[in-house]
Design an enzyme around this catalytic site. Sequence first.
Site, PDB file in Angstrom:
ATOM      1  N   ASP A  98       2.945  -4.663   8.052  1.00 47.43           N
ATOM      2  CA  ASP A  98       1.678  -3.938   7.939  1.00 47.43           C
ATOM      3  C   ASP A  98       0.550  -4.971   8.004  1.00 47.43           C
ATOM      4  O   ASP A  98       0.341  -5.729   7.070  1.00 47.43           O
ATOM      5  CB  ASP A  98       1.670  -3.172   6.611  1.00 47.43           C
ATOM      6  CG  ASP A  98       0.326  -2.531   6.290  1.00 47.43           C
ATOM      7  OD1 ASP A  98      -0.635  -2.722   7.051  1.00 47.43           O
ATOM      8  OD2 ASP A  98       0.253  -1.832   5.263  1.00 47.43           O
TER       9      ASP A  98
ATOM     10  N   CYS B 264      -4.750   2.420  -3.676  1.00 50.35           N
ATOM     11  CA  CYS B 264      -3.517   2.931  -3.054  1.00 50.35           C
ATOM     12  C   CYS B 264      -2.369   1.937  -3.235  1.00 50.35           C
ATOM     13  O   CYS B 264      -1.556   1.730  -2.327  1.00 50.35           O
ATOM     14  CB  CYS B 264      -3.732   3.250  -1.584  1.00 50.35           C
ATOM     15  SG  CYS B 264      -4.826   4.645  -1.286  1.00 50.35           S
TER      16      CYS B 264
ATOM     17  N   GLN C 284      -4.594  -5.464   6.638  1.00 49.81           N
ATOM     18  CA  GLN C 284      -5.504  -6.371   5.932  1.00 49.81           C
ATOM     19  C   GLN C 284      -5.546  -7.769   6.528  1.00 49.81           C
ATOM     20  O   GLN C 284      -6.476  -8.539   6.248  1.00 49.81           O
ATOM     21  CB  GLN C 284      -5.109  -6.460   4.455  1.00 49.81           C
ATOM     22  CG  GLN C 284      -5.280  -5.167   3.691  1.00 49.81           C
ATOM     23  CD  GLN C 284      -6.732  -4.714   3.632  1.00 49.81           C
ATOM     24  OE1 GLN C 284      -7.639  -5.534   3.572  1.00 49.81           O
ATOM     25  NE2 GLN C 284      -6.942  -3.404   3.640  1.00 49.81           N
TER      26      GLN C 284
ATOM     27  N   HIS D 197       0.865  -1.173   0.000  1.00 51.15           N
ATOM     28  CA  HIS D 197       0.000   0.000   0.000  1.00 51.15           C
ATOM     29  C   HIS D 197       0.908   1.232   0.000  1.00 51.15           C
ATOM     30  O   HIS D 197       2.035   1.197   0.480  1.00 51.15           O
ATOM     31  CB  HIS D 197      -0.865  -0.050   1.274  1.00 51.15           C
ATOM     32  CG  HIS D 197      -1.932   0.980   1.360  1.00 51.15           C
ATOM     33  ND1 HIS D 197      -1.676   2.283   1.730  1.00 51.15           N
ATOM     34  CD2 HIS D 197      -3.276   0.905   1.174  1.00 51.15           C
ATOM     35  CE1 HIS D 197      -2.813   2.955   1.767  1.00 51.15           C
ATOM     36  NE2 HIS D 197      -3.801   2.153   1.428  1.00 51.15           N
TER      37      HIS D 197
ATOM     38  N   LYS E 152     -10.728  -1.714  10.312  1.00 45.77           N
ATOM     39  CA  LYS E 152     -10.783  -2.919   9.480  1.00 45.77           C
ATOM     40  C   LYS E 152     -11.309  -4.123  10.271  1.00 45.77           C
ATOM     41  O   LYS E 152     -11.550  -5.183   9.710  1.00 45.77           O
ATOM     42  CB  LYS E 152      -9.389  -3.286   8.969  1.00 45.77           C
ATOM     43  CG  LYS E 152      -8.574  -2.155   8.370  1.00 45.77           C
ATOM     44  CD  LYS E 152      -8.954  -1.837   6.968  1.00 45.77           C
ATOM     45  CE  LYS E 152      -7.909  -0.898   6.343  1.00 45.77           C
ATOM     46  NZ  LYS E 152      -8.280  -0.464   5.000  1.00 45.77           N
TER      47      LYS E 152
END
Length: 404
Positions: free
Chosen positions: A198, A362, A201, A121, A224
Amino acid sequence: MLDVQKIRKDFPILNRTVNGKPLVYFDNAATSQTPQQVIDVIVDYYSNYNANIHRGVHSLSQEATDAYEQARLKIQNHFNAKHSHEIIYTSGTTHGINLIANGFSSILKKGDEVLVSALEHHSNIVPWQMLCERTGSALKVIPMNANGELVMSEYDVLLNDNTKLVFVNHISNALGTINPIEDIIEKAHSVGAAVLVDGAQSCPHIKPDVQALDVDFYVCSAHKMCGPTGVGMLYGKEEWLNKLPPYQGGGEMIAEVSFEKTTYAGLPHKFEAGTPNICGGIAFGSALDYMNAIGFDSIATYENELLDYGTSELLKIDDLKIYGTAKEKTSVISFNVGAIHPYDIGTILDKMGIAVRTGHHCAQPIMDFYNIPGTIRASFMFYNTKEEIDTFIVALKKAIMMLS
């Protein structure tokens, strides 16, 4: 097995209509929906004990402080951090990444190398570019293949004694690819490099164990994970957090202040300047309670069923191409249909009550790799159903017919 119809009753927004049609919400990779149980926690905070934390001796302040710090303990337990002070509240994943990038500005030097993956991202690209510009370090990219998987043999070639940092997402937001972060972390540590993952997700779908992973930093966002926007979490190993300077100056992050010198507070407060999103932190803890009560193993099993079903139904449509066909992936399907622009399809789907994401998500380097302007992305959560996928397929076929 999940009782999906019972679960859906927890989410008031799923009862609404859009353009006169029942809402089908397939934009979960951008933001998940919020159950009534978490909404009630937010309302309770503002109705009964809204006050600033840590510095007040009055009852409301103490109640708010207790609830906020109890939520930190819930986050610690969920991610299996060794210490609660290794959990730093942030405004979201982007904040956490920038906090670490800023801290390493005082550590990196010219000749050092930073590795990121081709699946990132923008939030896990731009801060490292800025870091390298400030320090003279070099940014190197772990390449991807046509299936949307990282080329791990090239990662082995890129790693060397100059590698100081490796940054990779756990799951690609654009393609759903689950990256082999255990292997990435182990190999990075073999050359003395630190690793930031990261998890924006991944955290809605799996339950990371930061100690088992031996990851140095892990970041995610509450929105999320059935929580509110504007709050997230940075996990950092204690030894690393003690090495890094504060990201912002202000109240709360100090021990003593004079015009001659300021000394900083210990962890976690060193990185939590100013009045935080108190209600958001408390609600984050509540959202974790909600998802853990359902069970992440059950969530993963059901969402994989949705992924398999959605993929098989989409592939029955002529001239439809799915981007991201990794062997290991989560419930995200990115696709295009012939030469039709994804924005046009997304607009028509919205008229039929179906929310999908269109564009580059993104993740422009991924789109450049495939030489496409963007994709249509359908992303599923545990409250979605196969019946909704059927509705989506019918609407998609109508959109294709209108645009062909």
